[in-house]
Design a protein around this motif. Sequence first.
Motif, PDB file in Angstrom:
ATOM      1  N   VAL A  44       0.826  -1.215   0.000  1.00  0.00           N
ATOM      2  CA  VAL A  44       0.000   0.000   0.000  1.00  0.00           C
ATOM      3  C   VAL A  44       0.858   1.262   0.000  1.00  0.00           C
ATOM      4  O   VAL A  44       0.383   2.365   0.291  1.00  0.00           O
ATOM      5  CB  VAL A  44      -0.983   0.011   1.195  1.00  0.00           C
ATOM      6  CG1 VAL A  44      -2.060  -1.034   1.010  1.00  0.00           C
ATOM      7  CG2 VAL A  44      -0.257  -0.201   2.513  1.00  0.00           C
ATOM      8  N   SER A  45       2.152   1.090  -0.298  1.00  0.00           N
ATOM      9  CA  SER A  45       3.074   2.226  -0.457  1.00  0.00           C
ATOM     10  C   SER A  45       3.168   3.103   0.782  1.00  0.00           C
ATOM     11  O   SER A  45       3.126   4.334   0.708  1.00  0.00           O
ATOM     12  CB  SER A  45       2.647   3.080  -1.667  1.00  0.00           C
ATOM     13  OG  SER A  45       2.654   2.312  -2.846  1.00  0.00           O
ATOM     14  N   VAL A  46       3.304   2.453   1.960  1.00  0.00           N
ATOM     15  CA  VAL A  46       3.532   3.212   3.196  1.00  0.00           C
ATOM     16  C   VAL A  46       4.703   2.572   3.929  1.00  0.00           C
ATOM     17  O   VAL A  46       5.107   1.446   3.635  1.00  0.00           O
ATOM     18  CB  VAL A  46       2.282   3.227   4.105  1.00  0.00           C
ATOM     19  CG1 VAL A  46       1.101   3.856   3.399  1.00  0.00           C
ATOM     20  CG2 VAL A  46       1.955   1.821   4.605  1.00  0.00           C
ATOM     21  N   GLY A  47       5.234   3.268   4.892  1.00  0.00           N
ATOM     22  CA  GLY A  47       6.261   2.708   5.747  1.00  0.00           C
ATOM     23  C   GLY A  47       5.632   1.841   6.818  1.00  0.00           C
ATOM     24  O   GLY A  47       4.463   2.022   7.168  1.00  0.00           O
ATOM     25  N   PRO A  48       6.381   0.880   7.358  1.00  0.00           N
ATOM     26  CA  PRO A  48       5.836   0.013   8.404  1.00  0.00           C
ATOM     27  C   PRO A  48       5.268   0.784   9.590  1.00  0.00           C
ATOM     28  O   PRO A  48       4.280   0.369  10.183  1.00  0.00           O
ATOM     29  CB  PRO A  48       7.040  -0.840   8.811  1.00  0.00           C
ATOM     30  CG  PRO A  48       7.909  -0.864   7.590  1.00  0.00           C
ATOM     31  CD  PRO A  48       7.747   0.487   6.968  1.00  0.00           C
ATOM     32  N   SER A  49       5.877   1.923   9.943  1.00  0.00           N
ATOM     33  CA  SER A  49       5.376   2.687  11.091  1.00  0.00           C
ATOM     34  C   SER A  49       3.954   3.174  10.855  1.00  0.00           C
ATOM     35  O   SER A  49       3.141   3.222  11.788  1.00  0.00           O
ATOM     36  CB  SER A  49       6.301   3.869  11.374  1.00  0.00           C
ATOM     37  OG  SER A  49       6.363   4.740  10.247  1.00  0.00           O
ATOM     38  N   ALA A  50       3.626   3.526   9.607  1.00  0.00           N
ATOM     39  CA  ALA A  50       2.265   3.963   9.296  1.00  0.00           C
ATOM     40  C   ALA A  50       1.272   2.820   9.480  1.00  0.00           C
ATOM     41  O   ALA A  50       0.115   3.036   9.869  1.00  0.00           O
ATOM     42  CB  ALA A  50       2.194   4.497   7.876  1.00  0.00           C
ATOM     43  N   LEU A  51       1.725   1.617   9.201  1.00  0.00           N
ATOM     44  CA  LEU A  51       0.861   0.447   9.359  1.00  0.00           C
ATOM     45  C   LEU A  51       0.487   0.239  10.822  1.00  0.00           C
ATOM     46  O   LEU A  51      -0.661  -0.083  11.149  1.00  0.00           O
ATOM     47  CB  LEU A  51       1.586  -0.785   8.822  1.00  0.00           C
ATOM     48  CG  LEU A  51       0.746  -1.921   8.245  1.00  0.00           C
ATOM     49  CD1 LEU A  51      -0.075  -1.433   7.061  1.00  0.00           C
ATOM     50  CD2 LEU A  51       1.646  -3.074   7.814  1.00  0.00           C
ATOM     51  N   TYR A  52       1.471   0.464  11.711  1.00  0.00           N
ATOM     52  CA  TYR A  52       1.227   0.233  13.125  1.00  0.00           C
ATOM     53  C   TYR A  52       0.326   1.300  13.746  1.00  0.00           C
ATOM     54  O   TYR A  52      -0.124   1.138  14.879  1.00  0.00           O
ATOM     55  CB  TYR A  52       2.557   0.141  13.878  1.00  0.00           C
ATOM     56  CG  TYR A  52       3.279  -1.159  13.635  1.00  0.00           C
ATOM     57  CD1 TYR A  52       2.886  -2.326  14.280  1.00  0.00           C
ATOM     58  CD2 TYR A  52       4.340  -1.237  12.739  1.00  0.00           C
ATOM     59  CE1 TYR A  52       3.544  -3.531  14.054  1.00  0.00           C
ATOM     60  CE2 TYR A  52       5.002  -2.437  12.498  1.00  0.00           C
ATOM     61  CZ  TYR A  52       4.590  -3.574  13.157  1.00  0.00           C
ATOM     62  OH  TYR A  52       5.235  -4.766  12.917  1.00  0.00           O
ATOM     63  N   ARG A  53       0.050   2.369  13.033  1.00  0.00           N
ATOM     64  CA  ARG A  53      -0.937   3.332  13.532  1.00  0.00           C
ATOM     65  C   ARG A  53      -2.352   2.777  13.402  1.00  0.00           C
ATOM     66  O   ARG A  53      -3.267   3.240  14.078  1.00  0.00           O
ATOM     67  CB  ARG A  53      -0.816   4.648  12.776  1.00  0.00           C
ATOM     68  CG  ARG A  53       0.399   5.474  13.151  1.00  0.00           C
ATOM     69  CD  ARG A  53       0.243   6.927  12.754  1.00  0.00           C
ATOM     70  NE  ARG A  53       0.321   7.103  11.306  1.00  0.00           N
ATOM     71  CZ  ARG A  53       1.450   7.332  10.644  1.00  0.00           C
ATOM     72  NH1 ARG A  53       2.606   7.406  11.312  1.00  0.00           N
ATOM     73  NH2 ARG A  53       1.450   7.498   9.333  1.00  0.00           N
ATOM     74  N   HIS A  54      -2.514   1.799  12.524  1.00  0.00           N
ATOM     75  CA  HIS A  54      -3.830   1.185  12.322  1.00  0.00           C
ATOM     76  C   HIS A  54      -3.958  -0.169  13.017  1.00  0.00           C
ATOM     77  O   HIS A  54      -5.057  -0.546  13.445  1.00  0.00           O
ATOM     78  CB  HIS A  54      -4.101   1.007  10.829  1.00  0.00           C
ATOM     79  CG  HIS A  54      -4.175   2.290  10.068  1.00  0.00           C
ATOM     80  ND1 HIS A  54      -5.333   3.037   9.975  1.00  0.00           N
ATOM     81  CD2 HIS A  54      -3.236   2.957   9.352  1.00  0.00           C
ATOM     82  CE1 HIS A  54      -5.105   4.116   9.238  1.00  0.00           C
ATOM     83  NE2 HIS A  54      -3.847   4.087   8.837  1.00  0.00           N
ATOM     84  N   PHE A  55      -2.857  -0.918  13.100  1.00  0.00           N
ATOM     85  CA  PHE A  55      -2.896  -2.270  13.656  1.00  0.00           C
ATOM     86  C   PHE A  55      -1.679  -2.473  14.549  1.00  0.00           C
ATOM     87  O   PHE A  55      -0.560  -2.148  14.167  1.00  0.00           O
ATOM     88  CB  PHE A  55      -2.900  -3.315  12.535  1.00  0.00           C
ATOM     89  CG  PHE A  55      -4.000  -3.127  11.533  1.00  0.00           C
ATOM     90  CD1 PHE A  55      -5.269  -3.629  11.773  1.00  0.00           C
ATOM     91  CD2 PHE A  55      -3.764  -2.421  10.353  1.00  0.00           C
ATOM     92  CE1 PHE A  55      -6.281  -3.442  10.860  1.00  0.00           C
ATOM     93  CE2 PHE A  55      -4.770  -2.233   9.432  1.00  0.00           C
ATOM     94  CZ  PHE A  55      -6.044  -2.743   9.692  1.00  0.00           C
ATOM     95  N   ARG A  56      -1.901  -3.068  15.718  1.00  0.00           N
ATOM     96  CA  ARG A  56      -0.810  -3.254  16.666  1.00  0.00           C
ATOM     97  C   ARG A  56       0.164  -4.350  16.241  1.00  0.00           C
ATOM     98  O   ARG A  56       1.301  -4.374  16.705  1.00  0.00           O
ATOM     99  CB  ARG A  56      -1.378  -3.587  18.045  1.00  0.00           C
ATOM    100  CG  ARG A  56      -2.045  -2.412  18.739  1.00  0.00           C
ATOM    101  CD  ARG A  56      -2.712  -2.832  20.022  1.00  0.00           C
ATOM    102  NE  ARG A  56      -3.829  -3.740  19.784  1.00  0.00           N
ATOM    103  CZ  ARG A  56      -4.598  -4.234  20.746  1.00  0.00           C
ATOM    104  NH1 ARG A  56      -4.358  -3.926  22.024  1.00  0.00           N
ATOM    105  NH2 ARG A  56      -5.610  -5.035  20.445  1.00  0.00           N
TER     106      ARG A  56
END
Length: 379
Positions: A44-56
């Motif tokens: 989804v063209s984001v960094g892993p840190s952005a992913l963790y804002r949505h899912f732990r």
Amino acid sequence: MTTVAPAKGKRPRNRRALILAAAADLFYRDGYARVTMADVAAAVSVGPSALYRHFRGKAELLVDVVVAGVEPFEQVEAGEDMLAKLAVVAVQQRQLGVLWQRETRHLPAADRRMLRHRLRNGMAAYARHLRANRDLSPTQATFLALATFGMLTSISYHRLELPHDEYARLLTELGDAIARTDLPDIGSAPRESTRLAARSRREALLATAAVLFADNGYATASLRDIGAGVDIAGPSIYHHFDSKLELLVAVMNRGAEWLRMDLARALAAASGAADALSQLIRSYAGFALEHRELVDVLVTEVAHLPEPERHRARQTQHDYVSEWVHLVRSQNPALDDTCARIRVQAVLAIVNDIARTPRLRHADGIADALHAVGTAVLR
């Protein structure tokens, strides 16, 4: 069933939905154990840190992926067109069957219980719909609802394609055939299994490995767990098998060989195509009810095999299904190959789903009920 990643640097409003769709694709295609959060982030063209804002974490992401697949089924209301609406949802949520059966094994027990409860609620709603339209016992209605959902999610396990509207119509037709099936009485109380454990240490290891691979997945089951199941230390397994992979190959070969031998027996003994199909339904159901772990491993763990074992296993399964398809089409020459295969895959999935349902697996009359439903779907 694919998603398009947004342009890098853009932050779409539906990012969470895009993440869920990308994760569903990756878990379905590659398996939960092989997918990392970085893989999902890249999709989804984001960094892993952005992913963790949505899912732990990855487990929470998988839970939400499965919930997103279950919710549309929960939202279908009872009514004359309930089955047709469920069929449309099944085509739209095609990945759900594999995600539920294969990937949720990696989740904590509490999450699995929650997801199982939600799935059962959806099936219970359809069972009530069936009882409102037919004189069925609660167990018969539960059986038909499970068979219907097994048929609907069977399309998750193959890549046969039809236009969406045509697919939904076919699934509705098959669901209607299931709903109209005349069933025998099905005992509500399960009987005890009479299977005896083999004395051979090698056979005991094979049996234990099959159960652990089926219940927990090959990637999760360890040699220590397998050894503990037969009261030996993990290293002692090496007296019988060189590795966990060799155990998996042995389990897969055992299931595949049974398919080959049973097919040859049915074809040799049958008086015609209809009789052969009848015998195959009964024998496959009998095997799955008694050895659901071998069937589960054949369905879920092929990807872990190395070449050429993986190719050989898939070819065996393809050849087995093709023989069923040939018999179905010899009974109905107007039926094209794709639709015949979808019907056969539906029957196999129905049997597999009932076989992994403890409250039905050993119930009196369940083999006859599976034969009746299988015959209706293939007719």
